[in-house]
Write a protein that holds these residues in place. Structure first.
Motif, PDB file in Angstrom:
ATOM      1  N   TRP A 168       0.867  -1.187   0.000  1.00  0.00           N
ATOM      2  CA  TRP A 168       0.000   0.000   0.000  1.00  0.00           C
ATOM      3  C   TRP A 168       0.899   1.231   0.000  1.00  0.00           C
ATOM      4  O   TRP A 168       1.878   1.271   0.747  1.00  0.00           O
ATOM      5  CB  TRP A 168      -0.855   0.044   1.262  1.00  0.00           C
ATOM      6  CG  TRP A 168      -2.007  -0.907   1.293  1.00  0.00           C
ATOM      7  CD1 TRP A 168      -1.951  -2.250   1.465  1.00  0.00           C
ATOM      8  CD2 TRP A 168      -3.383  -0.569   1.156  1.00  0.00           C
ATOM      9  NE1 TRP A 168      -3.217  -2.773   1.457  1.00  0.00           N
ATOM     10  CE2 TRP A 168      -4.125  -1.758   1.264  1.00  0.00           C
ATOM     11  CE3 TRP A 168      -4.080   0.635   0.957  1.00  0.00           C
ATOM     12  CZ2 TRP A 168      -5.506  -1.801   1.178  1.00  0.00           C
ATOM     13  CZ3 TRP A 168      -5.449   0.599   0.883  1.00  0.00           C
ATOM     14  CH2 TRP A 168      -6.165  -0.606   0.979  1.00  0.00           C
TER      15      TRP A 168
ATOM     16  N   SER B 224      -5.392  11.864  -4.337  1.00  0.00           N
ATOM     17  CA  SER B 224      -6.409  10.982  -4.913  1.00  0.00           C
ATOM     18  C   SER B 224      -6.134   9.599  -4.343  1.00  0.00           C
ATOM     19  O   SER B 224      -5.041   9.055  -4.512  1.00  0.00           O
ATOM     20  CB  SER B 224      -6.284  11.056  -6.432  1.00  0.00           C
ATOM     21  OG  SER B 224      -6.176   9.794  -6.990  1.00  0.00           O
TER      22      SER B 224
ATOM     23  N   ASP C 211      -7.504   5.534  -2.640  1.00  0.00           N
ATOM     24  CA  ASP C 211      -8.480   4.438  -2.564  1.00  0.00           C
ATOM     25  C   ASP C 211      -9.174   4.463  -1.209  1.00  0.00           C
ATOM     26  O   ASP C 211     -10.334   4.092  -1.078  1.00  0.00           O
ATOM     27  CB  ASP C 211      -7.768   3.086  -2.709  1.00  0.00           C
ATOM     28  CG  ASP C 211      -7.062   2.990  -4.042  1.00  0.00           C
ATOM     29  OD1 ASP C 211      -7.727   3.268  -5.064  1.00  0.00           O
ATOM     30  OD2 ASP C 211      -5.859   2.676  -4.064  1.00  0.00           O
ATOM     31  N   LEU C 212      -8.402   4.863  -0.204  1.00  0.00           N
ATOM     32  CA  LEU C 212      -8.931   4.869   1.161  1.00  0.00           C
ATOM     33  C   LEU C 212      -8.386   6.082   1.900  1.00  0.00           C
ATOM     34  O   LEU C 212      -7.190   6.375   1.821  1.00  0.00           O
ATOM     35  CB  LEU C 212      -8.468   3.593   1.895  1.00  0.00           C
ATOM     36  CG  LEU C 212      -8.796   3.499   3.379  1.00  0.00           C
ATOM     37  CD1 LEU C 212     -10.297   3.394   3.612  1.00  0.00           C
ATOM     38  CD2 LEU C 212      -8.095   2.301   4.017  1.00  0.00           C
TER      39      LEU C 212
ATOM     40  N   VAL D 188     -14.377   8.391  -2.833  1.00  0.00           N
ATOM     41  CA  VAL D 188     -13.275   7.771  -2.087  1.00  0.00           C
ATOM     42  C   VAL D 188     -13.839   7.067  -0.833  1.00  0.00           C
ATOM     43  O   VAL D 188     -14.708   7.627  -0.158  1.00  0.00           O
ATOM     44  CB  VAL D 188     -12.245   8.844  -1.642  1.00  0.00           C
ATOM     45  CG1 VAL D 188     -11.098   8.212  -0.872  1.00  0.00           C
ATOM     46  CG2 VAL D 188     -11.733   9.622  -2.839  1.00  0.00           C
ATOM     47  N   THR D 189     -13.339   5.870  -0.552  1.00  0.00           N
ATOM     48  CA  THR D 189     -13.769   5.146   0.648  1.00  0.00           C
ATOM     49  C   THR D 189     -13.175   5.815   1.883  1.00  0.00           C
ATOM     50  O   THR D 189     -11.985   6.136   1.901  1.00  0.00           O
ATOM     51  CB  THR D 189     -13.288   3.677   0.577  1.00  0.00           C
ATOM     52  OG1 THR D 189     -13.803   3.123  -0.623  1.00  0.00           O
ATOM     53  CG2 THR D 189     -13.764   2.868   1.768  1.00  0.00           C
TER      54      THR D 189
ATOM     55  N   GLU E  84      -9.630  -4.754   0.177  1.00  0.00           N
ATOM     56  CA  GLU E  84      -9.013  -5.289  -1.047  1.00  0.00           C
ATOM     57  C   GLU E  84      -9.921  -6.327  -1.709  1.00  0.00           C
ATOM     58  O   GLU E  84      -9.931  -6.485  -2.919  1.00  0.00           O
ATOM     59  CB  GLU E  84      -7.662  -5.939  -0.711  1.00  0.00           C
ATOM     60  CG  GLU E  84      -6.548  -4.922  -0.606  1.00  0.00           C
ATOM     61  CD  GLU E  84      -5.220  -5.540  -0.165  1.00  0.00           C
ATOM     62  OE1 GLU E  84      -5.242  -6.494   0.647  1.00  0.00           O
ATOM     63  OE2 GLU E  84      -4.180  -5.060  -0.630  1.00  0.00           O
TER      64      GLU E  84
ATOM     65  N   ASN F   7     -13.170  -6.293  -1.508  1.00  0.00           N
ATOM     66  CA  ASN F   7     -14.517  -5.723  -1.691  1.00  0.00           C
ATOM     67  C   ASN F   7     -15.537  -6.207  -0.660  1.00  0.00           C
ATOM     68  O   ASN F   7     -16.709  -6.381  -0.984  1.00  0.00           O
ATOM     69  CB  ASN F   7     -15.046  -6.085  -3.076  1.00  0.00           C
ATOM     70  CG  ASN F   7     -15.015  -4.866  -3.954  1.00  0.00           C
ATOM     71  OD1 ASN F   7     -15.205  -3.746  -3.470  1.00  0.00           O
ATOM     72  ND2 ASN F   7     -14.754  -5.087  -5.245  1.00  0.00           N
TER      73      ASN F   7
END
Ligand code: B12
Length: 447
Positions: free
Chosen positions: A47, A66, A68-69, A94-95, A134, A136
Motif C-alpha cells: 500500500w 487521490s 483508494d482509502l 473515495v472510501t 481489497e 470488496n
C-alpha cells in the motif's frame, strides 16, 4: 486534523496578547497524529501511504490527493470538521474510514459519515479492514472492544511520512491507560480500560527511528501517566540516558516519592512533567478519582511534592480544572494563591469538560446540566457547556478570563521562571558549600 481548537472568542482575544499562552499554543498546535502514524506502520508494504494535516477545512481549495482509502482520526472538538472532510471525500467516490476517541464514544453518529468505522484501538482490526477492502468486503463497523492490544506487538509508527519542518516535537507512546479513573478523563482509557505498558526496548527502537530523521529531537510522550508504575518508569528512563534526548510527559505527583527516579529522569533529559493537580482544595477533589479517591487523598502533599520535583531540576506544569463541582467563585483566587505559593514553573487552566462516553458526561446528562447536547465543537477544554454547581456560567467564564490574565501576564510568567532559576542557583551553591565544608566534628558524649 491539526491545530488548537477554542470557540471562546474572549479567551482567544485575550490569549493572543499573553506571551505565556501564545507560547504553549505554538507547542500544542504542532504535533502530528500518532494514531494515524501507528496505523500507517501496520499497513502492508504494497500500500502506498501519505500523511496529510488538514488544519482548517474552510481553507481547503480542493481535496488533497487521490486515494483508494482515506483514514481520518477524531477528537470531539474537531469531529464536525472531520465529518465534513469525510463527506467531501465520499462525495468524490473515495472510501472513508473513521476512528479514534470520538468515533469510539459516538459510533452511531460517526457511521453516518463513513464507509467504515473502527471502535476502540486501531491495531487489532486495521489489517483485517484493509484486507476486507481489497476483497470488496468492507464491513461498516470494526470493533476492537474486548480485544485489548498487546503493546509488545506494537508496530513502528511511520515517522518517515512526516514533513518534519512542520513540527517542533514528536510524540512516542510508552503505555496506554492509567491505574486511576478520573471521572472526566477522555484519554486512552476510553479506548481500552486496561492499563498496559510498551516494552522499553520497543520504545527505544521508536526513539532511535526518530533520531535517524532528527538527530536531536524533543519528544513528548503521548501517555496518560508515564510513571504510575515506578519500576517500569525507572527502567524506561535508564534506557533513555544514552539517547541524549529532551523530553516531556504527563504523570502524577507520586514521582516526588522516588528520589532515584527523579534523578534518572533529570539525567535522561526530562525538561518538564505535566501533572493534573485539578484543584488545590481538598473538598473540590472529593470523588474526582473514582477508584480510591486518589487526588482527594494527595492534595495536602501538593506543595511539598512540587518542590521536590523542581528541586531535582525538572519543571512542573501544574494543571487545574475550573468549575469542578463544589468549586465556587472563591476557587479562582484559591488557584492563584496556590500557584504563587507552590512555585510552579508553568500552569495550565482549563474548564471542566464533559467529553462523550465519560462518567462525567453521563452524570451531567442525568442531572440535566448539559447546556447544548452534541455540541462537540465545545469540547475544547476552554468552552463551557454545562451548568456549574456552585456558580453561574458567566461567573465561570469571567473567572477563567480573569485567572488567564493573571496567570499568563508577562510579569507572572517571568516571576515563576525567575523563582525556579533562583532556587536552582541557591541549591547549586548549597551543594558546592557542603562539598568544601570541613568534616563536622562528631560530639563526644560524656559517659
Ligand atoms: C498528543 C496529544 C495532542 C497533540 C496531537 C494531536 C493529534 N493530532 O493526535 C496536540 C497537541 C496537537 C493535541 C491537540 C488537541 N488535543 Co490532544 N492530546 C494528546 C495526547 C497527550 C496523546 C494523544 C495520542 O497521541 N495518543 C496515542 C495514539 C496512538 O492514540 P490515538 O490517537 O487515540 O489512536 C489510536 C486509536 O484511537 C485508533 N485511531 C485513531 N485514529 C484513527 C483513525 C482510524 C481511521 C482508525 C481505524 C483508528 C484510529 O487507533 C490508534 C491506535 O490504537 C492526549 C492525552 C492522552 N494522554 O492520551 C490528548 C487528547 C487526545 N487531546 C485532547 C484535546 C481536547 C485536544 C484539543 C481539542 C485541545 C484544543 N483545545 O485544541 C486539540 C485538538 C487537536 C485537533 N485539531 O484535533 C483530548 C481529547 C478528548 C476527546 N475525546 O476528544 C485528550 C484525550 C486530552 C484530554 N485532556 O482529555 N493533542
Amino acid at each position: 486534523m491539526s491545530g488548537v481548537r477554542c470557540r471562546n472568542e474572549k479567551l482567544m482575544e485575550l490569549g493572543l496578547t499573553l506571551p505565556g499562552f501564545v507560547q504553549r499554543s505554538k507547542v500544542i498546535a504542532s504535533l502530528p497524529s500518532l494514531g494515524l502514524l501507528t496505523l500507517a506502520g501496520l499497513t502492508p508494504e504494497d500500500w502506498e501511504v501519505t500523511y496529510i494535516e488538514v488544519a482548517d477545512i474552510q481553507d481547503l481549495q480542493s481535496l488533497p490527493g487521490s486515494f483508494d482509502l482515506v483514514a481520518i482520526s477524531s477528537f470531539s472538538a474537531q469531529i464536525k470538521e472531520a465529518y465534513k472532510l469525510a463527506d467531501l471525500y465520499r462525495a468524490a467516490g473515495v472510501t472513508v474510514a473513521l476512528g479514534g476517541l470520538h468515533v469510539t464514544a459516538c459510533p452511531q453518529e460517526a457511521i453516518e459519515h463513513a464507509d467504515t468505522i473502527v471502535i476502540g484501538e486501531g491495531e487489532p482490526v486495521w489489517p483485517e479492514l484493509l484486507s476486507d477492502l481489497e476483497r470488496n468486503r468492507l464491513k461498516p463497523v470494526y470493533t476492537a472492544k474486548g480485544r485489548s492490544f498487546n503493546l509488545a506487538e506494537a508496530p513502528m509508527p511511520r515517522f518517515d511520512l512526516l514533513d518534519l519542518q512542520r513540527y517542533n516535537r514528536l510524540t512516542v507512546q510508552t503505555q496506554r491507560g492509567c491505574p486511576y479513573a478520573c471521572e472526566f478523563c477522555a484519554a486512552s482509557i476510553r479506548l481500552d480500560p486496561k492499563y498496559k505498558k510498551k516494552p522499553v526496548h520497543k520504545v527505544v527502537a521508536e526513539l532511535n527511528a526518530i533520531k535517524q530523521l532528527w538527530p536531536k529531537p524533543f519528544i513528548e510522550f503521548a501517555d496518560d501517566n508515564t510513571f504510575a508504575d515506578k519500576k517500569n518508569g525507572r527502567e524506561l528512563v535508564k534506557a533513555l540516558i544514552p539517547l541524549e534526548l529532551q523530553w516531556f510527559t504527563e504523570t502524577d505527583i507520586s514521582v516526588a516519592n522516588d528520589p532515584e527516579l527523579l534523578k534518572l529522569m533529570k539525567e535522561s533529559g526530562c525538561a518538564q512533567i505535566l501533572i493534573g493537580l485539578e484543584s488545590p482544595k481538598r473538598s473540590t477533589l472529593d470523588g474526582v478519582e473514582q477508584n480510591a479517591n486518589w487526588k482527594f487523598n494527595q492534595v495536602d502533599r501538593y506543595t511539598d511534592a512540587i518542590q521536590k520535583i523542581q528541586d531535582a531540576g525538572i519543571t512542573v506544569n501544574g494543571c487545574f480544572v475550573l468549575g469542578l463541582d463544589d468549586a465556587d467563585t472563591t476557587s479562582f483566587d484559591d488557584i492563584l494563591d496556590f500557584v504563587q505559593r507552590s512555585g510552579l514553573y508553568e500552569v495550565q487552566i482549563t474548564v471542566m469538560t464533559a467529553f462523550p462516553a465519560t462518567p462525567l458526561y453521563d452524570r451531567l446528562l442525568r442531572e440535566n446540566r448539559i447546556l447544548k447536547q452534541e455540541a462537540w465543537e465545545l469540547c475544547t477544554l476552554f468552552d463551557i457547556n454545562y451548568k456549574p454547581s456552585q456558580m453561574t456560567v458567566d461567573d465561570l467564564n469571567n473567572g477563567l478570563l480573569d485567572l488567564t490574565r493573571k496567570i499568563y501576564s508577562d510579569d507572572a510568567v517571568n516571576k515563576r521562571v525567575r523563582r525556579f532559576f533562583k532556587r536552582k542557583k541557591e541549591l547549586a551553591a548549597m551543594r558546592e558549600r557542603s562539598r568544601f565544608a570541613p568534616v563536622p566534628k562528631i560530639p563526644v558524649k560524656n559517659v
